[in-house]
Structure formats: structure tokens, C-alpha cells
Design an enzyme around this catalytic site. Sequence first.
Site, PDB file in Angstrom:
ATOM      1  N   SER A  80      -7.884  -5.438 -16.857  1.00 10.26           N
ATOM      2  CA  SER A  80      -8.687  -6.120 -15.856  1.00 10.26           C
ATOM      3  C   SER A  80      -9.743  -7.051 -16.431  1.00 10.26           C
ATOM      4  O   SER A  80     -10.137  -8.007 -15.781  1.00 10.26           O
ATOM      5  CB  SER A  80      -9.339  -5.096 -14.918  1.00 10.26           C
ATOM      6  OG  SER A  80     -10.070  -4.147 -15.649  1.00 10.26           O
TER       7      SER A  80
ATOM      8  N   HIS B 246      -3.748  -5.686 -11.157  1.00 10.35           N
ATOM      9  CA  HIS B 246      -3.849  -7.149 -11.291  1.00 10.35           C
ATOM     10  C   HIS B 246      -2.499  -7.838 -11.421  1.00 10.35           C
ATOM     11  O   HIS B 246      -2.437  -9.060 -11.554  1.00 10.35           O
ATOM     12  CB  HIS B 246      -4.730  -7.513 -12.486  1.00 10.35           C
ATOM     13  CG  HIS B 246      -6.133  -7.055 -12.311  1.00 10.35           C
ATOM     14  ND1 HIS B 246      -7.082  -7.779 -11.639  1.00 10.35           N
ATOM     15  CD2 HIS B 246      -6.742  -5.908 -12.678  1.00 10.35           C
ATOM     16  CE1 HIS B 246      -8.216  -7.121 -11.612  1.00 10.35           C
ATOM     17  NE2 HIS B 246      -8.044  -5.981 -12.239  1.00 10.35           N
TER      18      HIS B 246
ATOM     19  N   LYS C 270      -6.682  -6.739  -4.562  1.00 11.58           N
ATOM     20  CA  LYS C 270      -6.661  -7.890  -5.466  1.00 11.58           C
ATOM     21  C   LYS C 270      -5.758  -8.959  -4.836  1.00 11.58           C
ATOM     22  O   LYS C 270      -6.119  -9.504  -3.820  1.00 11.58           O
ATOM     23  CB  LYS C 270      -6.202  -7.449  -6.856  1.00 11.58           C
ATOM     24  CG  LYS C 270      -6.979  -6.218  -7.388  1.00 11.58           C
ATOM     25  CD  LYS C 270      -8.229  -6.564  -8.159  1.00 11.58           C
ATOM     26  CE  LYS C 270      -9.273  -5.467  -8.229  1.00 11.58           C
ATOM     27  NZ  LYS C 270      -8.968  -4.336  -9.097  1.00 11.58           N
TER      28      LYS C 270
END
Length: 414
Positions: free
Chosen positions: A185, A213, A253
Site C-alpha cells: 500500500s 490495491h 479503494k
Amino acid sequence: MALATHSGFMSRLQQRLEAHGRQGLVRHKLLREGPCAAVQRFGQHERVSFCSNDYLGLANHPAVIAAWQEGAARYGVGSGGSHLVTGHCRAHQALEQALAEFTGRERALLFSTGYMANIGVINALMHEGGVVLQDALNHASLLDGGWLSRARSIRYPHNDMQALADLLVQHQQDPCLIVSDGVFSMDGDVAPLPEMARLATAHGAGLMIDDAHGIACLGDRGRGVIELFPEHSGRGNVLTARELPVLVGTFGKALGTAGAFVAGDAVLIEYLEQFARSYVFTTAMPPALAVATLTSLRVSQDESWRRERLQLLIRRFRQAMADMAFPVLDSHSAVQAVVLGDVDTTLAASALLRDHGLQVSAIRPPTVPRGEARLRITLSAVHTDTQFDQLLQALMVVNDRFIASRSRSANASH
Ligand SMILES: *Cc1c(COP(=O)(O)O)cnc(C)c1O
């Protein structure tokens, strides 16, 4: 007497806060008005944001907003209970099925946040006497999950497969779980999944990847890191549950909503449904959020231009950084980190970018190791060419002010 004890307690907190302040580590919340978009308003200032995790621009997508509204009209706002009591709605079920299909797994299970998924899963899978092998750069929620489980936690150097192999040999007799971010991250690089899968299988260890992510961003179809290694992939061109048994993804995200899931074989999911305490003992996410996330997942697949646009910006960014000899970490994800080292320089660089109308976060310890403070720049499919060029221009100034000058003075002193 009670009062005296109490004030001692508070003064300890005060002292710790002051020490934190002296190290330049106090963080301040920005007060944002309006949605998460490329341009965001903070008080009187509008800035182009290069620090949101909304990599595909779905947090403010009309179809996702409409789905949330329809979901609320149909289900109300709260689920009213935990999944195992009466909180589990058809909307949750539909999202779980879609996620299982999306990841090529038998089943998926929803959690209210990625943090809760990670602590719940590790805590359920591991016990005293076991060993959790964690990449040194793993997300805090993975580390916390390891500690909570009472298994022994050992951190291996970042992506160091030799060190991981040695630890597996050393703990051959113990139940082991290898745990890693898929995309890291704060660095943006990717874990070497095929090698990790090979080691896990060879040593009879479990393997858990947190792809917060990568999901919806990476891979041609947005399946995340499981789609990045075609030469090792099975059915559906993804790493299968045989190679990677425990896959975690989050919605906050690239999918632009909130919440998380774990996907894997039916046995794993049944087990977690029974034993993951952060699943069992919490209110199910609002069903409207599940409706919105299902739409967001569909939009992310249908509007593949978003992924292509993001990839284009990543390539252009890396080319520009290479041309400037800018110290950017090796990453092909939306996360691009410029390590400046000390906290003061990083804060000054972030302030300079702010003066140029850009919001870029300065990431400091304890989020990253000491001496590795950095600018964390995140790119999004919804950044326009003009906004992107504005970033490059401002980074040239940062380079001039903070980096090129540093190497000039280093050269002068040699
Ligand atoms: C953001 C993040 C999480 C936490 O997910 P939330 O849904 O925000 O709680 C977990 N793991 C990684 C790697 C993350 O980046």
C-alpha cells in the site's frame, strides 16, 4: 484520590502526544466538502487530489450512487443484525456470488471493512503454537491480525523469498500461514505470488493475500494480482484457490464504496463464517452498500476504459519520473511513492505541492519505516491530461528544490 489517579492517566496521554509532536508525527485531518473526485474542496481551497484511493473514479459514479439510493429505498439503511442472525439480505448474497465468480473461487464472504476482514481471518485461522509469516511491509491490519491470534508473528524482509523459504524450513513442524499485501500500500509494488504459492505448497503452509490495491485495477479484467501471472495461472487465467487459498479484497479503494470480502474454497468460507469473530459479532454492512458495490463491480468490468486510462497515466508518470531522474519506487500500480527520507523534507514537499494546487500526502512513520518518509502519489482514471501535467510541473519544482539540490550539495562535499 480518584481524581489524582485520573489526572495521572491523562497526563501520561498528554506526554505521549507531546513527544509525538516533537517528532513531527502529529497528523491533522483535512475537512473536505463534497465528493471524492479529481478536484476536491477543503475549506476555501480547491485542489487536484493525488491521494485518494479511488483509482477508477467510482466513488462518485452516478450509477453507483443511484444503486445505493435504490438499495436504501428497498432495504432501508441498516441491516439490523449480524449475518448469522437476521442481517444477511439478498443483496449481500448477490454480491458474495458475484465476487466468487469474479475471483474464480467457490465462495466469498463479506466483511464490514478490510481491517476487520484481515484481523478476523488471521485470528480464525491461526492459534497459539502456529507461526504467521508476514512481509515486513504488510498493512497494519494484517500485523494486528497476527498478534490477535496468539500465534507467533515473524516478519520477513520485504518480498525476500529466500528468507521466507528459510523460515518455512525452520518452522517445518509448525502450522504456518504466509500473509502478504498483494500490492503494497505504501510502495506500490507487487508480491511474487507464484513463488509464494510454490513455497506454501511445498511446505504445507497456508497463503493469504490482501489485494486491497489490486482488485478492480490490475489485470486486463481487473481481477487484481491473481491475474498478473498468466504463465502460472489456471482456470480463467487467474491464480486459483489451489495456489492462493485465502484471497482478501476491499471495496473502499478502486471499487469506491466500503467493506471487504474473503474468497476461497467452500470449506474455507464455511470455516470463517463460523469462527471469524469480526464476521460473527458485528452488524452486517448496510444492504444498500452491497447493492452499490455490486453495481460498482459491474461498472468496473463494463467500463474497462477506466483501467486502461489508469494504466496509461501510470506509464506516462513513470516515463516522466525516469526523464527527471526522480527517486520514485518501482511500481506499476496506481500507488507511486517518492521516498524523500526525513519527515521535515517530506512535509515541506507536500506543502509546496499544496501551494501548486495539488493535494498529495506526506506519509511518515509509523505508517512507513523511520527514515523512509515519502510522498505517496496516487493516480486515478478520472485525472484529466491537464491535471496530470499540473502534477508533473509541480514535481519538477519539488525535484529542483529538494532533490537535485541535495545531490548537488552531496557532490560538492565530496
Ligand atoms: C486500506 C487497506 C486495508 C483496510 O481496508 P479498509 O476497508 O479500509 O478497512 C487493508 N489492507 C490494505 C493493504 C489496505 O491498503
